[in-house]
Design an enzyme around this catalytic site. Sequence first.
Site, PDB file in Angstrom:
ATOM      1  N   SER A 131       0.844  -1.192   0.000  1.00 52.87           N
ATOM      2  CA  SER A 131       0.000   0.000   0.000  1.00 52.87           C
ATOM      3  C   SER A 131       0.877   1.240   0.000  1.00 52.87           C
ATOM      4  O   SER A 131       2.028   1.216   0.468  1.00 52.87           O
ATOM      5  CB  SER A 131      -0.881   0.012   1.256  1.00 52.87           C
ATOM      6  OG  SER A 131      -1.509   1.269   1.443  1.00 52.87           O
TER       7      SER A 131
ATOM      8  N   TYR B 158       0.075   0.057  10.511  1.00 50.46           N
ATOM      9  CA  TYR B 158      -0.341  -0.456   9.202  1.00 50.46           C
ATOM     10  C   TYR B 158       0.770  -0.258   8.174  1.00 50.46           C
ATOM     11  O   TYR B 158       1.103  -1.167   7.403  1.00 50.46           O
ATOM     12  CB  TYR B 158      -1.616   0.261   8.755  1.00 50.46           C
ATOM     13  CG  TYR B 158      -2.149  -0.180   7.413  1.00 50.46           C
ATOM     14  CD1 TYR B 158      -2.593  -1.475   7.205  1.00 50.46           C
ATOM     15  CD2 TYR B 158      -2.208   0.723   6.344  1.00 50.46           C
ATOM     16  CE1 TYR B 158      -3.087  -1.878   5.966  1.00 50.46           C
ATOM     17  CE2 TYR B 158      -2.710   0.332   5.115  1.00 50.46           C
ATOM     18  CZ  TYR B 158      -3.143  -0.967   4.923  1.00 50.46           C
ATOM     19  OH  TYR B 158      -3.630  -1.356   3.698  1.00 50.46           O
TER      20      TYR B 158
END
Length: 316
Positions: A158, A184
Amino acid sequence: MTFLSTPFNRDTTADEVLRGVDLTGRRAVVTGGSSGVGVETARALARAGAEVTLAVRNTAKGAKVAAEITADTGNQAVLVAPLELTDLDSARAFAAAWQGPLHILVNNAGIMALPELQLTPQGWEAQFATNHLGHFALATGLHHALAAEGGRIAALSSTAHLYSPVVFHDINFARRPYVPLEAYGQSKTAIVLFAVEAGRRWAADGITANAVMPGGIRTPLQQHAFGEDMSDEARAVYDAYPWRTAAQGAATSVLVAGSPLVEGVTGRYFQNSAEAPVIDPKELETDIEPVGVARYALDPVAAERLWELSTAAVSA
């Protein structure tokens, strides 16, 4: 340095990437294949003729999705198998049960921006454990199946990897404040480092591994990052974000997994259906979805260090 380009872009769909590609006789596993980008990844691979196994936590939901993909594509070889990535025993059991070669592994499943620090029973931060360690155990467990006929791994990272490198001295936030997007981001950097080191270690086995940035898609993954009660600031980000469809988000995954355009390419980071350049993480401050990968995510020393740490973790 020349980066691999393709005729595709951020608006291309997964079906468009695989148009004219015949994957008959190829076997694929898509983790998290019952929702979001995973569904469209599995659908495109099935439409191209591959046997596709949806590796999912909820097998009843997976069975419904498999039936829908079969009805849509006419491919009867859409299967379902249980996989809980937070449980390393589950990843080991999936790999142990696999029979025969595996040509495509799409490490698609993940969790995002948990609002509070959560640790697994083994003491690992939950996003690092799920997004990276679970997939690491799965991929290494399936190594022989992938090596049998030269498999490909597409590992979903990501843009959020730009929020954090892997903080080796405190992966589990024992000595620093827990920040959801940093946790994350760390897990997504780990995924790129996995692709770098798998690309190096497994090249002689004919296995390729590349990291993929699918782009922002409105899926259940964003439930913590963007909840119903989001702040005005978060709402402004949400409204301005260049969201794409799940079919567009799956395009880069299937490019890496099945397109002849990336045959033999390994250890790289792809975004918008092309290899992405190295950029400064500070670009997140000026661009909501910058195109590129942080240099620390491609660092071969960090990649080897993470591999050794991960091997010890999944062997414990």
